[in-house]
Design an enzyme around this catalytic site. Structure first.
Site, PDB file in Angstrom:
ATOM      1  N   LYS A 173      42.804  42.816  50.544  1.00 48.17           N
ATOM      2  CA  LYS A 173      41.903  44.086  49.741  1.00 48.17           C
ATOM      3  C   LYS A 173      41.346  43.245  48.515  1.00 48.17           C
ATOM      4  CE  LYS A 173      43.024  47.083  46.723  1.00 48.17           C
ATOM      5  NZ  LYS A 173      41.959  47.339  46.066  1.00 48.17           N
ATOM      6  N   GLY A 226      45.619  39.752  39.363  1.00 44.46           N
ATOM      7  CA  GLY A 226      45.112  41.110  38.577  1.00 44.46           C
ATOM      8  C   GLY A 226      45.998  41.221  37.119  1.00 44.46           C
ATOM      9  N   THR A 230      50.203  45.576  36.647  1.00 44.40           N
ATOM     10  CA  THR A 230      50.241  45.724  38.156  1.00 44.40           C
ATOM     11  C   THR A 230      51.141  44.661  38.823  1.00 44.40           C
ATOM     12  OG1 THR A 230      47.808  46.217  37.858  1.00 44.40           O
ATOM     13  CG2 THR A 230      48.605  46.086  40.009  1.00 44.40           C
ATOM     14  N   GLU A 248      49.252  35.880  39.908  1.00 43.68           N
ATOM     15  CA  GLU A 248      48.381  35.410  38.913  1.00 43.68           C
ATOM     16  C   GLU A 248      47.973  36.440  37.846  1.00 43.68           C
ATOM     17  OE1 GLU A 248      45.363  32.880  40.855  1.00 43.68           O
ATOM     18  OE2 GLU A 248      46.901  31.517  41.454  1.00 43.68           O
ATOM     19  N   CYS A 282      39.929  35.457  33.132  1.00 43.37           N
ATOM     20  CA  CYS A 282      41.251  35.428  32.616  1.00 43.37           C
ATOM     21  C   CYS A 282      41.601  34.168  31.833  1.00 43.37           C
ATOM     22  CB  CYS A 282      42.338  35.383  34.016  1.00 43.37           C
ATOM     23  SG  CYS A 282      41.828  34.110  35.193  1.00 43.37           S
ATOM     24  N   GLU A 383      45.366  41.694  26.012  1.00 43.86           N
ATOM     25  CA  GLU A 383      44.279  41.307  26.433  1.00 43.86           C
ATOM     26  C   GLU A 383      43.243  42.401  26.576  1.00 43.86           C
ATOM     27  OE1 GLU A 383      44.502  40.994  30.922  1.00 43.86           O
ATOM     28  OE2 GLU A 383      43.431  39.010  31.001  1.00 43.86           O
TER      29      GLU A 383
HETATM   30  P1  NDP Z   1      44.305  45.279  38.426  1.00 42.62           P
HETATM   31  O1  NDP Z   1      45.676  44.686  38.278  1.00 42.62           O
HETATM   32  O2  NDP Z   1      43.926  46.528  37.883  1.00 42.62           O
HETATM   33  O3  NDP Z   1      43.822  45.194  40.050  1.00 42.62           O
HETATM   34  C1  NDP Z   1      43.801  44.023  40.795  1.00 42.62           C
HETATM   35  C2  NDP Z   1      43.706  44.293  42.240  1.00 42.62           C
HETATM   36  O4  NDP Z   1      45.117  45.003  42.523  1.00 42.62           O
HETATM   37  C3  NDP Z   1      42.709  45.110  42.543  1.00 42.62           C
HETATM   38  O5  NDP Z   1      42.384  44.703  43.947  1.00 42.62           O
HETATM   39  C4  NDP Z   1      43.361  46.451  42.482  1.00 42.62           C
HETATM   40  O6  NDP Z   1      42.704  47.543  43.249  1.00 42.62           O
HETATM   41  C5  NDP Z   1      44.865  46.434  43.033  1.00 42.62           C
HETATM   42  N1  NDP Z   1      45.840  47.108  42.570  1.00 42.62           N
HETATM   43  C6  NDP Z   1      45.943  47.974  41.482  1.00 42.62           C
HETATM   44  N2  NDP Z   1      47.276  48.807  41.412  1.00 42.62           N
HETATM   45  C7  NDP Z   1      47.894  48.063  42.701  1.00 42.62           C
HETATM   46  C8  NDP Z   1      49.183  48.566  43.090  1.00 42.62           C
HETATM   47  N3  NDP Z   1      49.797  49.472  42.650  1.00 42.62           N
HETATM   48  N4  NDP Z   1      49.466  48.094  44.170  1.00 42.62           N
HETATM   49  C9  NDP Z   1      48.647  47.176  44.768  1.00 42.62           C
HETATM   50  N5  NDP Z   1      47.508  46.773  44.345  1.00 42.62           N
HETATM   51  C10 NDP Z   1      46.913  47.292  43.255  1.00 42.62           C
HETATM   52  O7  NDP Z   1      43.401  44.392  37.633  1.00 42.62           O
HETATM   53  P2  NDP Z   1      41.896  44.240  37.377  1.00 42.62           P
HETATM   54  O8  NDP Z   1      41.143  44.410  38.802  1.00 42.62           O
HETATM   55  O9  NDP Z   1      41.449  45.117  36.261  1.00 42.62           O
HETATM   56  O10 NDP Z   1      41.413  42.704  36.950  1.00 42.62           O
HETATM   57  C11 NDP Z   1      41.565  42.428  35.766  1.00 42.62           C
HETATM   58  C12 NDP Z   1      42.945  41.582  35.331  1.00 42.62           C
HETATM   59  O11 NDP Z   1      42.890  40.425  36.335  1.00 42.62           O
HETATM   60  C13 NDP Z   1      43.144  40.947  34.107  1.00 42.62           C
HETATM   61  O12 NDP Z   1      44.376  41.357  33.386  1.00 42.62           O
HETATM   62  C14 NDP Z   1      42.676  39.392  34.393  1.00 42.62           C
HETATM   63  O13 NDP Z   1      43.348  38.853  33.454  1.00 42.62           O
HETATM   64  C15 NDP Z   1      43.550  39.226  35.710  1.00 42.62           C
HETATM   65  N6  NDP Z   1      43.282  38.066  36.296  1.00 42.62           N
HETATM   66  C16 NDP Z   1      43.899  37.048  36.394  1.00 42.62           C
HETATM   67  C17 NDP Z   1      43.705  35.933  37.009  1.00 42.62           C
HETATM   68  C18 NDP Z   1      44.515  34.845  37.276  1.00 42.62           C
HETATM   69  O14 NDP Z   1      44.369  33.931  37.957  1.00 42.62           O
HETATM   70  N7  NDP Z   1      45.708  34.646  36.503  1.00 42.62           N
HETATM   71  C19 NDP Z   1      42.210  35.734  37.388  1.00 42.62           C
HETATM   72  C20 NDP Z   1      41.492  36.850  37.326  1.00 42.62           C
HETATM   73  C21 NDP Z   1      41.747  37.901  36.607  1.00 42.62           C
HETATM   74  P3  NDP Z   1      41.641  48.557  42.561  1.00 42.62           P
HETATM   75  O15 NDP Z   1      40.670  47.564  42.063  1.00 42.62           O
HETATM   76  O16 NDP Z   1      41.188  49.143  43.684  1.00 42.62           O
HETATM   77  O17 NDP Z   1      42.565  49.501  41.729  1.00 42.62           O
END
Ligand code: NDP
Length: 485
Positions: A173, A226, A230, A248, A282, A383
């Protein structure tokens, strides 16, 4: 335009015929619909993946590798189309999509196409016990990959490519905010001859579609990138189900600048590490820590350079800073800026929303520099994930290290110095999964990638990703002593 799920080798509407709006952040208007997939769509995807697994997990490495390489080649052949789609969906400058996002998505496939043919497993002879042990590294089965919106295809493929290379079938997804290039990838997979059901892409909300993937009993491993909150939620669901989990997560990365560094290289790199992709990476160095003796010089040079950044239409080749990904995210970032004073900072530059000509409803924000005095302030502990950096000074090595580590996150750090001994001390003592010295975001796909502390669990990249996506099984064979022994 209407985006569809990709299940069992075909494009499919969501079973409930329910749809979500997809926005173009550069103009702030809806330009498409995406499936609002529910549990039943995820079930269908898992069924297809399960059916495909016996065959895919037994294909030769050469065949798997050839198909993955074909996907990489097709992505590069269609680079411009993918780059434009990524920019439209995400708001990032086109030059970034063209030079980083899409080429890197192709590299993810070509890297793991090769890596799987070189993936070793161990053997241990139990000398004196007349036995030999060897390790079978078998694909896990059906795995789930969930990725965020900031580097949409780049991070989506970062997970899918090693999962497929290792012989798994995938239910994936992308973020609901940036689904377009993942949708287009399905077409490429069909053209490349990826068998039906091996990769299934289900679009929808994290709370429903994402949650259904995470909680599905037949999905044995989850790779998630993400936010930290989450990640914690996912861990609480998967732990009692004993799923393999790679997380991650977020970061609040220090960029530590010593007076003895190569100043010009540091300054130009710090502009990138602060504001590339509107600061929505990130790995961005969002806490800039500067040695006292060069603090004032750095402050004025940094402000001068940041003022030169061109903010505007993401499709324009000259744009350095495009649109923020969505209205809710813009509002979140702006709330930090609006409360900067109460949170312990003073704004040195930027901080204002912008109206770009002809794109008045787009989500534009000036790059913002905030000076802080105390690392414990909210601005340095949370963040923000936007074009906002803080700067503060430090007196010497001990203080720099203490400030760098004084945060719950531990994803990456950057150190600017030409002192070899200091480099070694910092490399050893910084609490982060990645340490860059005199550079930033220089990536070699063979290296382990991931964070310490609240920035994640486990590592991906290179052999670490192939280890994550396989289950090691030890086989111990006893043999009889021959007459000669
Ligand atoms: P989110 O945690 O909101 O979402 C990440 C993904 O998880 C999306 O596809 C989201 O769907 C999905 N998601 C949300 N809630 C759930 C759930 N309860 N169960 C399963 N899947 C879920 O992050 P963001 O998209 O806002 O991304 C930003 C974040 O990602 C920042 O904190 C950033 O630091 C981190 N990040 C980390 C990286 C790393 O390598 N460490 C690299 C890049 C980003 P939907 O969008 O549809 O809500």
């Amino acid at each position: 335009m209407k985006i569809q799920n990709y299940i069992n080798g075909e494009y499919k509407d969501p079973m409930a015929d329910s749809w979500l709006d997809n926005y173009d952040p550069s103009v702030g208007v809806v330009y498409g619909q995406i499936p609002n997939s529910l549990e039943e769509d995820v079930d269908l995807a898992v069924e297809a993946a399960e059916d495909a697994f016996p065959h895919w997990s037994n294909t030769t490495l050469e065949l798997r590798s050839t198909i993955l390489q074909r996907i990489a080649d097709l992505l590069l052949e269609n680079l411009e189309e993918f780059a434009r789609a990524e920019t439209k969906d995400n708001g990032k400058p086109i030059q970034l999509s063209r030079s980083i996002d899409i080429p890197r998505a192709a590299s993810n496939f070509s890297f793991f196409a090769k890596a799987i043919t070189q993936f070793p497993s161990e053997s241990h002879e139990s000398v004196g016990l007349d036995a030999i042990n060897f390790t079978l590294r078998q694909p896990i089965g059906v795995v789930g990959c969930i990725s965020p919106w900031n580097l949409p295809l780049y991070l989506f493929t970062w997970k899918i490519a090693p999962a497929l290379a290792a012989g798994n079938c995938v239910v994936a997804k992308p973020s609901e905010v940036t689904p377009l290039t993942a949708y287009m990838l399905a077409d490429i997979c069909m053209q490349a001859g990826l068998p039906a059901g091996v990769l299934n892409i289900v679009h929808g909300l994290g709370q429903t579609t994402g949650q259904a993937i995470v909680a599905h009993p037949k999905i044995k491993a989850i790779s998630f990138t993400g936010g930290t909150d989450t990640g914690a939620k996912i861990a609480s669901i998967t732990a009692p189900m004993f799923k393999k989990l790679s997380l991650e997560l977020g970061g609040k990365n220090p960029n530590i600048i010593f007076a003895d560094c190569d100043y010009d290289k540091m300054l130009s790199t710090t502009i990138r590490s602060s504001f590339a992709n509107q600061g929505q990476i990130c790995l961005c160095g969002s806490r800039i820590l500067v040695e006292e003796s060069i603090y004032d010089r750095f402050k004025s040079d940094f402000i001068e350079k940041v003022a030169e950044l061109r903010i505007g239409n993401p499709m324009d080749d000259q744009t350095d800073i495009g649109a923020i990904v969505s209205k809710p995210h813009l509002q979140k970032v702006v709330s930090y800026i609006d409360n900067a004073k109460a949170m312990g900072g003073s704004i040195l530059y930027g901080g204002k929303e912008l109206a770009v000509e002809g794109m008045q409803k787009g989500y534009y924000l000036q790059p913002t520099i905030i000076e802080v005095k105390d690392n414990q302030c909210q601005l340095n502990q949370e963040e923000i994930f936007g074009p906002v950096v803080t700067i503060m000074s430090f007196k010497g090595e001990d203080e720099a290290l203490q400030l760098a580590n004084d945060v719950k996150y531990g994803l990456s750090s950057t150190v600017w110095t030409n002192d070899l001994n200091r480099t070694m001390r910092f490399s050893k003592n910084l609490q982060s999964g990645i340490v860059w010295v005199n550079t930033w975001m220089l990536r070699d796909l063979r290296t382990p990638f991931g964070g310490q502390k609240d920035s994640g669990v486990g590592r991906e990249g290179g052999v670490e990703a192939l280890r994550f996506f396989t289950e090691p099984k030890n086989v111990c064979i006893s043999f009889e002593k021959g007459k000669s022994s």
